[in-house]
Motif scaffolding. Structure first.
Motif, PDB file in Angstrom:
ATOM      1  N   HIS A 171      37.789  48.817  29.189  1.00  0.00           N
ATOM      2  CA  HIS A 171      38.364  47.505  29.766  1.00  0.00           C
ATOM      3  C   HIS A 171      39.649  46.781  28.899  1.00  0.00           C
ATOM      4  N   VAL A 172      40.531  47.213  30.510  1.00  0.00           N
ATOM      5  CA  VAL A 172      41.883  47.220  29.951  1.00  0.00           C
ATOM      6  C   VAL A 172      42.399  46.032  30.114  1.00  0.00           C
ATOM      7  N   THR A 181      42.927  43.079  37.403  1.00  0.00           N
ATOM      8  CA  THR A 181      41.727  42.751  37.437  1.00  0.00           C
ATOM      9  C   THR A 181      41.751  40.710  37.032  1.00  0.00           C
ATOM     10  N   GLY A 182      42.483  40.421  36.178  1.00  0.00           N
ATOM     11  CA  GLY A 182      43.103  38.871  35.983  1.00  0.00           C
ATOM     12  C   GLY A 182      42.082  38.032  35.050  1.00  0.00           C
ATOM     13  N   ARG A 183      41.017  39.063  34.385  1.00  0.00           N
ATOM     14  CA  ARG A 183      39.829  38.852  33.199  1.00  0.00           C
ATOM     15  C   ARG A 183      40.385  37.682  32.884  1.00  0.00           C
ATOM     16  N   LEU A 184      41.568  38.156  31.646  1.00  0.00           N
ATOM     17  CA  LEU A 184      41.872  37.628  30.479  1.00  0.00           C
ATOM     18  C   LEU A 184      42.874  36.640  31.025  1.00  0.00           C
ATOM     19  N   ALA A 185      42.962  36.039  31.896  1.00  0.00           N
ATOM     20  CA  ALA A 185      44.021  34.937  32.040  1.00  0.00           C
ATOM     21  C   ALA A 185      43.242  33.746  32.928  1.00  0.00           C
ATOM     22  N   HIS A 186      41.878  34.786  33.336  1.00  0.00           N
ATOM     23  CA  HIS A 186      41.022  33.404  33.901  1.00  0.00           C
ATOM     24  C   HIS A 186      40.103  32.987  32.756  1.00  0.00           C
ATOM     25  N   TYR A 187      40.242  33.709  31.460  1.00  0.00           N
ATOM     26  CA  TYR A 187      38.967  33.486  30.536  1.00  0.00           C
ATOM     27  C   TYR A 187      40.134  32.137  29.802  1.00  0.00           C
ATOM     28  N   ILE A 209      41.081  48.248  25.583  1.00  0.00           N
ATOM     29  CA  ILE A 209      42.386  48.714  25.540  1.00  0.00           C
ATOM     30  C   ILE A 209      43.385  47.514  25.870  1.00  0.00           C
ATOM     31  N   HIS A 210      44.843  48.462  24.864  1.00  0.00           N
ATOM     32  CA  HIS A 210      45.432  47.322  25.971  1.00  0.00           C
ATOM     33  C   HIS A 210      46.377  48.624  26.739  1.00  0.00           C
ATOM     34  N   TYR A 211      46.626  47.588  27.852  1.00  0.00           N
ATOM     35  CA  TYR A 211      47.964  48.148  29.072  1.00  0.00           C
ATOM     36  C   TYR A 211      48.002  49.697  28.210  1.00  0.00           C
ATOM     37  N   GLU A 212      49.661  49.203  27.842  1.00  0.00           N
ATOM     38  CA  GLU A 212      50.111  50.015  27.129  1.00  0.00           C
ATOM     39  C   GLU A 212      49.411  51.683  26.366  1.00  0.00           C
ATOM     40  N   GLU A 213      48.500  50.946  25.669  1.00  0.00           N
ATOM     41  CA  GLU A 213      47.746  51.798  24.036  1.00  0.00           C
ATOM     42  C   GLU A 213      47.356  52.772  25.582  1.00  0.00           C
TER      43      GLU A 213
END
Length: 312
Positions: A171-172, A181-187, A209-213
């Motif tokens: 999950h990125v 996905t906006g999921r982290l902002a949603h949480y 995983i972080h998007y930069e990684e």
């Protein structure tokens, strides 16, 4: 310098990958439908990758050292690309997903909870391919996303005209407003505003995983020499409570939970089934991962700058 073609590459970690390939001195070509132009100095081919005749004509006499496919979702798309790039590239890297391991979407060997899932659980060399399913139907494809990825990997694996590797990404997260996905902002919004998070009674961990990684790992995969699938996830799985605790530390608000009955859908990242990936193969091949807990607080801080979601 290598000649590298990226199919997609117009947003999020794909866009970052293009920039990093260019910064590394590679000659980069981007193929997409033209909605987003690539950075200056990157060749841009505007074509629908689903149209085999148009794709072949647009490619012309071009050849590449590596193709990185960011937007392959079905075996039909994979078959088109396998034919179009036969004799045009020595290596093909497809971005795949953790969802290929979801036991709710296909019959596969069971992995006990707590045991990270290795690549061999889903072997594309033996996976059944069904071209006659309605892959062109968007609703069908959305409902069968994981199976589309599994079968796409299988088609490329059996193509035989180039080396093939798939990167099965966790999950990125990260990137603030870029995170599609906006999921982290949603949480972050739910916790900051005291809205309930729906969770399973025994929520199981997953991996991130972080998007930069992920962009860095894909950059590595373009010039590596491994074939077959490789799992891409930061060290340290988290369940929904662990994720929420890190967000809570940033917001100063405690999460409010509501447990859903067995079988009922809960908020994203609350899982009632196990398929958290193992990243040992990538490490054995020479890639070093960060820890999720090292980068997640910063990603949460970015997410908190985004307008909170009003619903659970």
């Amino acid at each position: 310098m290598q000649r590298i073609c990226v199919i997609g590459g117009s947003r999020y970690f794909g866009k970052l990958l293009v920039k990093r390939l260019q910064a590394a001195g590679h000659q980069v070509t981007v193929i997409n439908r033209g909605s987003t132009p690539p950075p200056a100095g990157v060749e841009h081919l505007v074509v629908d990758r689903n149209d085999e005749a148009a794709l072949t004509a647009t490619l012309g006499s071009r050849t590449f050292d590596v193709v990185v496919d960011q937007v392959c979702y079905t075996p039909v798309q994979a078959a088109v690309s396998a034919r179009a790039f036969a004799g045009r590239t020595r290596r093909y890297v497809m971005t795949s997903t953790i969802e290929v391991y979801d036991p709710a979407t296909a019959a596969m060997a069971a992995v006990p909870p707590g045991t990270p899932v290795p690549e061999e659980i889903v072997d594309p060399a033996t996976w059944l391919v069904a071209m006659d399913l309605p892959w062109h139907d968007e609703a069908y494809l959305e409902a069968h996303y994981a199976e589309g990825k599994r079968q796409a990997e299988a088609v490329f694996t059996r193509a035989g005209s180039f080396e093939f590797a798939s990167v099965r990404c966790a999950h990125v997260l990260g990137g603030g407003a870029q995170e599609f996905t906006g999921r982290l902002a949603h949480y972050a919004g739910l916790i900051a505003t005291g809205v309930e998070i729906t969770v399973h009674a025994k929520a199981l961990p997953t991996v991130f995983i972080h998007y930069e990684e992920l962009a860095d790992l894909l950059l590595w995969a373009t010039t590596a020499d491994f074939t077959g699938p490789v799992n891409a996830c930061s060290d340290g799985p988290l369940d929904v409570h662990g994720l929420a605790a890190i967000i809570a530390a940033q917001t100063g608000r405690e999460p409010v939970y509501r447990i859903v009955p067995a079988g009922e859908e809960a908020s994203a990242f609350s899982f009632d089934r196990h398929y958290a990936m193992h990243n040992a193969r990538a490490k054995e091949l020479g890639y070093s991962f960060s820890r999720t807990t090292d980068w997640l607080p910063g990603a949460v801080a970015e997410a908190l700058t985004i307008e909170p979601s009003p619903s659970a």
